[in-house]
Scaffold this motif. Structure first.
Motif, PDB file in Angstrom:
ATOM      1  N   ARG A   1      43.814  33.129  44.603  1.00  0.00           N
ATOM      2  CA  ARG A   1      43.474  33.209  43.152  1.00  0.00           C
ATOM      3  C   ARG A   1      44.522  34.295  42.534  1.00  0.00           C
ATOM      4  NH1 ARG A   1      36.777  33.426  42.782  1.00  0.00           N
ATOM      5  NH2 ARG A   1      36.585  31.237  43.931  1.00  0.00           N
TER       6      ARG A   1
ATOM      7  N   TYR B   1      35.900  47.418  38.706  1.00  0.00           N
ATOM      8  CA  TYR B   1      36.022  46.139  39.034  1.00  0.00           C
ATOM      9  C   TYR B   1      36.180  45.961  40.644  1.00  0.00           C
ATOM     10  CZ  TYR B   1      38.124  41.443  39.517  1.00  0.00           C
ATOM     11  OH  TYR B   1      38.348  40.328  40.090  1.00  0.00           O
TER      12      TYR B   1
ATOM     13  N   SER C   1      30.041  36.802  41.987  1.00  0.00           N
ATOM     14  CA  SER C   1      31.314  36.303  41.325  1.00  0.00           C
ATOM     15  C   SER C   1      30.991  34.852  40.403  1.00  0.00           C
ATOM     16  CB  SER C   1      32.542  35.699  42.319  1.00  0.00           C
ATOM     17  OG  SER C   1      33.648  35.389  41.566  1.00  0.00           O
TER      18      SER C   1
ATOM     19  N   CYS D   1      40.290  31.240  33.109  1.00  0.00           N
ATOM     20  CA  CYS D   1      41.317  32.134  33.705  1.00  0.00           C
ATOM     21  C   CYS D   1      42.707  30.964  33.448  1.00  0.00           C
ATOM     22  CB  CYS D   1      41.050  32.409  34.925  1.00  0.00           C
ATOM     23  SG  CYS D   1      39.733  33.597  35.109  1.00  0.00           S
TER      24      CYS D   1
ATOM     25  N   ILE E   1      32.872  37.345  34.731  1.00  0.00           N
ATOM     26  CA  ILE E   1      34.194  38.060  35.345  1.00  0.00           C
ATOM     27  C   ILE E   1      34.112  37.679  36.885  1.00  0.00           C
ATOM     28  CG2 ILE E   1      35.382  40.081  35.921  1.00  0.00           C
ATOM     29  CD1 ILE E   1      34.067  41.498  33.611  1.00  0.00           C
ATOM     30  N   LYS E   2      35.274  37.022  37.160  1.00  0.00           N
ATOM     31  CA  LYS E   2      35.237  36.316  38.567  1.00  0.00           C
ATOM     32  C   LYS E   2      36.174  37.234  39.733  1.00  0.00           C
ATOM     33  CE  LYS E   2      33.664  32.840  36.743  1.00  0.00           C
ATOM     34  NZ  LYS E   2      31.993  32.565  37.190  1.00  0.00           N
ATOM     35  N   ASN E   3      35.775  37.129  41.003  1.00  0.00           N
ATOM     36  CA  ASN E   3      36.441  37.860  41.808  1.00  0.00           C
ATOM     37  C   ASN E   3      37.510  37.141  42.228  1.00  0.00           C
ATOM     38  OD1 ASN E   3      37.217  39.325  44.464  1.00  0.00           O
ATOM     39  ND2 ASN E   3      35.447  38.715  45.409  1.00  0.00           N
ATOM     40  N   ILE E   4      38.850  37.825  42.115  1.00  0.00           N
ATOM     41  CA  ILE E   4      40.110  37.073  42.150  1.00  0.00           C
ATOM     42  C   ILE E   4      40.724  37.764  43.694  1.00  0.00           C
ATOM     43  CG2 ILE E   4      40.692  36.907  39.765  1.00  0.00           C
ATOM     44  CD1 ILE E   4      42.560  39.002  40.069  1.00  0.00           C
TER      45      ILE E   4
ATOM     46  N   HIS F   1      41.863  39.056  33.751  1.00  0.00           N
ATOM     47  CA  HIS F   1      41.445  39.559  35.172  1.00  0.00           C
ATOM     48  C   HIS F   1      42.402  40.204  35.979  1.00  0.00           C
ATOM     49  CE1 HIS F   1      38.196  36.634  34.326  1.00  0.00           C
ATOM     50  NE2 HIS F   1      37.519  36.876  35.764  1.00  0.00           N
TER      51      HIS F   1
ATOM     52  N   LEU G   1      42.182  43.804  35.075  1.00  0.00           N
ATOM     53  CA  LEU G   1      40.854  44.381  35.789  1.00  0.00           C
ATOM     54  C   LEU G   1      41.077  45.051  37.089  1.00  0.00           C
ATOM     55  CD1 LEU G   1      38.153  41.917  34.793  1.00  0.00           C
ATOM     56  CD2 LEU G   1      38.364  44.094  33.822  1.00  0.00           C
TER      57      LEU G   1
END
Length: 337
Positions: A68, A157, A45, A122, A50-53, A148, A151
């Motif tokens: 998040r 994802y 992440s 974001c 692209i982040k891990n929410i 996000h 996603l």
């Protein structure tokens, strides 16, 4: 250039692009693999655009998978409402804390995560800064934040964040690790589906616990609306239908060894055993060696009879499920009417 040299676009895909003179469109799963992992084999992440929410910080006093998501979903919910400066969508850090603290998020966690999401684009700060943010800044969700949240409706994802999420259940972590340890199948549709389901199912169970706790403590809780995984359920359902033998890959996560359930006998083969349907489209074998006396009893084992069985093993590649009799109710049948 980074996209093209990531290493995740196979020779066959490059050949198709060249033969079509650039008109060939890369499949979504390939595009997502490149965007999520860049030039790395595993998803990270912090290193990805692209982040891990669904990230959890284990060092927190009250670690939460949903900090998040709650931040982004809350800011999305008030996107059209005027903020302190009169501009729609903006909220101060204090206002965000007041809205999310009832769901168990501490001030320090909210501050850390909103600063993180701002650096990831974001969330947007009114000051247009990404660094040196302070508590006086106003924040709103940005286009990247909307993406996000969307996603969560993409199967790839979920497959990726399964590689970069901590699980309390060591069994889930081990299954995911074993699957991605094999380079030949790491990015296959079946492994992606299985890992995505593992992550989603686990997080949904945690969500239910937190939601129930929230609804007990708060007169009006919006936790379920803010942390909504339905798009993920739909996405992985579509993926299962698209993947050859998808229902079997899904079964490996749905019916873990030791799972006990009611099945219906759909076929009786005297020299082999009983074929028992445990779900629509899924039939397992209860071998005669696992029956009472080691053989099929025509008087007891009839087509249409209900039988309590325990899952021994699921082999999606071979479309095979091995079953045994549930110990406490061995041999008990009841006829469907």
């Amino acid at each position: 250039m980074e996209f093209c040299t990531s290493g995740h676009i196979g020779e066959s895909e490059i050949l198709r692009m060249r033969q079509s003179k650039g008109e060939y469109v890369l499949p979504l799963d390939v595009v997502m693999t490149v965007l999520l992992r860049s030039n790395r084999r595993y998803y990270d992440s912090d290193a990805s655009v692209i982040k891990n929410i669904c990230h959890i910080e284990e060092k927190d006093d009250r670690p939460s998978y949903f900090s998040r998501i709650l931040l982004l979903a809350y800011l999305r919910s008030i996107f059209t409402e005027p903020g302190p400066n009169g501009v729609k969508g903006y909220r101060s850090l204090g206002q965000i804390v007041d809205a999310l603290a009832p769901y168990g998020l501490r001030f320090s966690v909210i501050k850390r995560e909103i600063f993180y999401l701002t650096k990831a684009n974001c969330v947007l700060a009114e000051s247009l800064r990404e660094d040196n943010l302070d508590e006086c800044d106003l924040f709103k969700i940005g286009p990247v934040g909307f993406v996000h949240l969307e996603l969560m409706g993409v199967a790839e994802y979920w497959a990726a964040i399964a590689e970069d999420t901590s699980f309390v259940d060591i069994g889930i972590a081990r299954r995911i690790a074993d699957r991605i340890g094999l380079r030949e199948t790491h990015y296959s549709h079946g492994v992606g589906l299985q890992n995505g389901l593992a992550a989603l199912n686990y997080l949904m169970s945690v969500r239910e616990h937190v939601a129930a706790e929230s609804e007990t403590l708060l007169a009006s809780s919006h936790f379920r609306q803010l942390v909504d995984f339905e798009h993920g359920v739909d996405a992985l359902g579509r993926k299962s239908r698209q993947v050859q033998s998808g229902i079997w890959y899904e079964a490996e996560e749905r019916f873990l060894p030791g799972t006990t359930l009611e099945g219906v006998i759909v076929n009786v083969v005297e020299n082999l055993g009983l074929f028992v349907e445990i779900a629509s489209g899924l039939t397992g074998l209860l071998h005669k060696s696992r029956l009472v006396g080691g053989k099929v009893d025509p008087a007891m084992h009839t087509i249409g009879g209900n039988l309590t069985v325990t899952v021994v093993k699921v082999e999606p590649e071979n479309r095979r499920i091995s079953l045994s009799l549930e110990a406490r109710r061995s041999g008990r049948l009841k006829k469907n009417r």
